[in-house]
Design a protein around this motif. Structure first.
Motif, PDB file in Angstrom:
ATOM      1  N   ASP A  53      44.282  50.876  23.511  1.00  0.00           N
ATOM      2  CA  ASP A  53      44.155  49.964  22.373  1.00  0.00           C
ATOM      3  C   ASP A  53      44.698  50.592  21.099  1.00  0.00           C
ATOM      4  OD1 ASP A  53      43.018  48.083  24.006  1.00  0.00           O
ATOM      5  OD2 ASP A  53      40.953  48.586  23.468  1.00  0.00           O
ATOM      6  N   GLY A  54      44.402  51.882  20.890  1.00  0.00           N
ATOM      7  CA  GLY A  54      44.887  52.583  19.709  1.00  0.00           C
ATOM      8  C   GLY A  54      45.991  53.571  20.013  1.00  0.00           C
ATOM      9  N   GLY A  55      46.679  53.355  21.123  1.00  0.00           N
ATOM     10  CA  GLY A  55      47.715  54.286  21.556  1.00  0.00           C
ATOM     11  C   GLY A  55      47.118  55.436  22.347  1.00  0.00           C
ATOM     12  N   ALA A  56      47.944  56.098  23.138  1.00  0.00           N
ATOM     13  CA  ALA A  56      47.494  57.233  23.942  1.00  0.00           C
ATOM     14  C   ALA A  56      48.692  58.087  24.306  1.00  0.00           C
ATOM     15  CB  ALA A  56      46.785  56.757  25.211  1.00  0.00           C
ATOM     16  N   GLU A  57      48.419  59.349  24.565  1.00  0.00           N
ATOM     17  CA  GLU A  57      49.456  60.208  25.124  1.00  0.00           C
ATOM     18  C   GLU A  57      48.835  61.170  26.110  1.00  0.00           C
ATOM     19  OE1 GLU A  57      51.094  63.424  22.387  1.00  0.00           O
ATOM     20  OE2 GLU A  57      50.284  61.975  20.958  1.00  0.00           O
ATOM     21  N   ILE A  58      49.633  61.496  27.145  1.00  0.00           N
ATOM     22  CA  ILE A  58      49.140  62.291  28.262  1.00  0.00           C
ATOM     23  C   ILE A  58      50.190  63.318  28.664  1.00  0.00           C
ATOM     24  CG2 ILE A  58      48.143  62.229  30.580  1.00  0.00           C
ATOM     25  CD1 ILE A  58      47.813  59.224  30.255  1.00  0.00           C
ATOM     26  N   PRO A  59      50.010  64.586  28.345  1.00  0.00           N
ATOM     27  CA  PRO A  59      50.820  65.623  28.974  1.00  0.00           C
ATOM     28  C   PRO A  59      50.134  66.099  30.261  1.00  0.00           C
ATOM     29  CG  PRO A  59      49.587  66.570  27.158  1.00  0.00           C
ATOM     30  CD  PRO A  59      49.228  65.098  27.211  1.00  0.00           C
ATOM     31  N   VAL A  60      50.935  66.365  31.286  1.00  0.00           N
ATOM     32  CA  VAL A  60      50.401  66.869  32.552  1.00  0.00           C
ATOM     33  C   VAL A  60      50.286  68.391  32.471  1.00  0.00           C
ATOM     34  CG1 VAL A  60      50.746  67.025  35.039  1.00  0.00           C
ATOM     35  CG2 VAL A  60      51.445  64.961  33.822  1.00  0.00           C
ATOM     36  N   LEU A  61      49.111  68.905  32.816  1.00  0.00           N
ATOM     37  CA  LEU A  61      48.872  70.338  32.798  1.00  0.00           C
ATOM     38  C   LEU A  61      49.025  70.942  34.194  1.00  0.00           C
ATOM     39  CD1 LEU A  61      45.706  70.356  30.503  1.00  0.00           C
ATOM     40  CD2 LEU A  61      48.138  70.350  29.839  1.00  0.00           C
ATOM     41  N   GLN A  62      48.481  70.285  35.199  1.00  0.00           N
ATOM     42  CA  GLN A  62      48.588  70.741  36.590  1.00  0.00           C
ATOM     43  C   GLN A  62      48.670  69.525  37.491  1.00  0.00           C
ATOM     44  OE1 GLN A  62      45.271  73.300  37.598  1.00  0.00           O
ATOM     45  NE2 GLN A  62      45.454  74.491  35.720  1.00  0.00           N
ATOM     46  N   GLY A  63      49.267  69.692  38.672  1.00  0.00           N
ATOM     47  CA  GLY A  63      49.379  68.569  39.597  1.00  0.00           C
ATOM     48  C   GLY A  63      50.298  67.508  39.043  1.00  0.00           C
ATOM     49  N   GLN A  83      54.399  69.595  32.386  1.00  0.00           N
ATOM     50  CA  GLN A  83      55.257  69.439  31.219  1.00  0.00           C
ATOM     51  C   GLN A  83      55.869  68.044  31.106  1.00  0.00           C
ATOM     52  OE1 GLN A  83      57.855  72.434  29.667  1.00  0.00           O
ATOM     53  NE2 GLN A  83      56.532  74.127  30.274  1.00  0.00           N
ATOM     54  N   SER A  84      55.475  67.111  31.987  1.00  0.00           N
ATOM     55  CA  SER A  84      55.796  65.702  31.739  1.00  0.00           C
ATOM     56  C   SER A  84      54.805  65.150  30.734  1.00  0.00           C
ATOM     57  CB  SER A  84      55.729  64.887  33.027  1.00  0.00           C
ATOM     58  OG  SER A  84      56.771  65.219  33.913  1.00  0.00           O
ATOM     59  N   TRP A  85      55.273  64.174  29.951  1.00  0.00           N
ATOM     60  CA  TRP A  85      54.483  63.632  28.841  1.00  0.00           C
ATOM     61  C   TRP A  85      54.714  62.133  28.753  1.00  0.00           C
ATOM     62  CZ3 TRP A  85      56.726  61.817  24.076  1.00  0.00           C
ATOM     63  CH2 TRP A  85      55.830  61.655  23.003  1.00  0.00           C
ATOM     64  N   LEU A  86      53.618  61.383  28.731  1.00  0.00           N
ATOM     65  CA  LEU A  86      53.667  59.929  28.623  1.00  0.00           C
ATOM     66  C   LEU A  86      52.966  59.514  27.344  1.00  0.00           C
ATOM     67  CD1 LEU A  86      54.158  57.061  29.847  1.00  0.00           C
ATOM     68  CD2 LEU A  86      51.917  57.320  30.968  1.00  0.00           C
ATOM     69  N   ARG A  87      53.650  58.671  26.534  1.00  0.00           N
ATOM     70  CA  ARG A  87      53.043  58.126  25.322  1.00  0.00           C
ATOM     71  C   ARG A  87      53.035  56.609  25.417  1.00  0.00           C
ATOM     72  NH1 ARG A  87      56.487  59.065  20.305  1.00  0.00           N
ATOM     73  NH2 ARG A  87      57.263  56.982  20.814  1.00  0.00           N
ATOM     74  N   LEU A  88      51.870  56.018  25.203  1.00  0.00           N
ATOM     75  CA  LEU A  88      51.716  54.570  25.217  1.00  0.00           C
ATOM     76  C   LEU A  88      51.455  54.079  23.806  1.00  0.00           C
ATOM     77  CD1 LEU A  88      49.369  54.223  28.316  1.00  0.00           C
ATOM     78  CD2 LEU A  88      51.844  53.873  28.260  1.00  0.00           C
ATOM     79  N   PRO A  89      52.077  52.976  23.403  1.00  0.00           N
ATOM     80  CA  PRO A  89      51.830  52.434  22.062  1.00  0.00           C
ATOM     81  C   PRO A  89      50.458  51.777  22.002  1.00  0.00           C
ATOM     82  CG  PRO A  89      53.190  50.923  23.297  1.00  0.00           C
ATOM     83  CD  PRO A  89      53.019  52.138  24.174  1.00  0.00           C
ATOM     84  N   ARG A  90      50.005  51.471  20.791  1.00  0.00           N
ATOM     85  CA  ARG A  90      48.729  50.761  20.681  1.00  0.00           C
ATOM     86  C   ARG A  90      48.860  49.404  21.375  1.00  0.00           C
ATOM     87  NH1 ARG A  90      50.284  51.085  15.014  1.00  0.00           N
ATOM     88  NH2 ARG A  90      50.959  49.060  14.207  1.00  0.00           N
TER      89      ARG A  90
END
Length: 224
Positions: A164-174, A186-193
């Motif tokens: 709802d307010g945006g989110a981002e997710i970097p992968v640390l393991q797996g 080191q993959s990174w996903l950013r979602l808008p609000r």
């Protein structure tokens, strides 16, 4: 300089496949995930310190938030091993470096400028809390603007992520998949609000860092 600066769009970066770019300081390189501005910038990056490298003393006018991915990060406040989560608020000062070398995921100029809260957490010393079958959460920080957690997902878990307010997710393991796109360390996903994603954790499960809510207000570059 603008890199992935349209925060109204879903953005994915697989940084492990990117070349390292030199910073102004010898021995410190980076992979830029998003950026608004030049050397003084609102920025999200993966930064690598070579053994024995260091930055000169400086003030973080807009604040700095980072997670140590490997090695040991050091400054005058201590030595921070892999898994350390640090928030240095606006107007904080330090002299960062690394004797053995390290890699960090770091965000700059993304604080409330009135924030003065320091956070230093060794996530290796904090237990996860189970929240549902196959999903465990470790709270790291929350205020009226945002929430920051680490989550551990068992293999093959399907997740509906609402931002709802945006989110981002970097992968640390797996890792995890979103449709046909695979996300690994080191993959990174950013979602808008208002965004959402349907994710499935990989065969080894996933350890991820998640920030939510921070994109409720349109991001702006720092005034210089």
């Amino acid at each position: 300089m603008d890199i992935n600066a349209d925060f109204g769009q879903r953005t994915a970066v697989h940084a492990a496949n990117m070349p390292w770019s030199p910073s102004p300081m010898a021995g410190v390189d980076r992979r830029m995930l998003d950026r608004m501005g030049d050397e003084v910038a609102r920025a999200t990056s993966i930064v690598r310190y070579a053994p024995g490298s260091a930055f000169s003393p400086h003030v973080h006018t807009g604040g700095e938030e980072f997670l140590v991915l490997d090695g040991v990060f050091s400054d005058e406040h201590g030595d921070f091993p892999a898994g350390s989560y640090i928030r240095n608020p606006p107007q904080s000062r330090h002299t960062p470096g690394s004797v053995p070398g390290c890699t960090i995921f770091v965000k700059l100029w993304q604080f409330d400028l009135a924030d003065r809260t320091h956070v230093r957490i060794d996530t290796g010393k904090i237990p996860f809390q189970p929240v549902s079958d196959g999903i465990e959460v470790m709270p790291l920080f929350s205020d009226e603007r945002e929430e920051v957690v680490q989550e551990r997902w068992a293999p093959g878990i399907a997740l509906d992520l609402n931002a709802d307010g945006g989110a981002e997710i970097p992968v640390l393991q797996g890792g995890f998949a979103e449709g046909s796109e695979a996300f690994s360390p080191q993959s990174w996903l950013r979602l808008p609000r208002g965004g959402s994603a349907k994710l499935v954790s990989g065969p080894d499960g996933a350890l991820v860092w998640i920030k939510r809510g921070h994109l409720s207000v349109d991001p702006v570059a720092p005034a210089v």
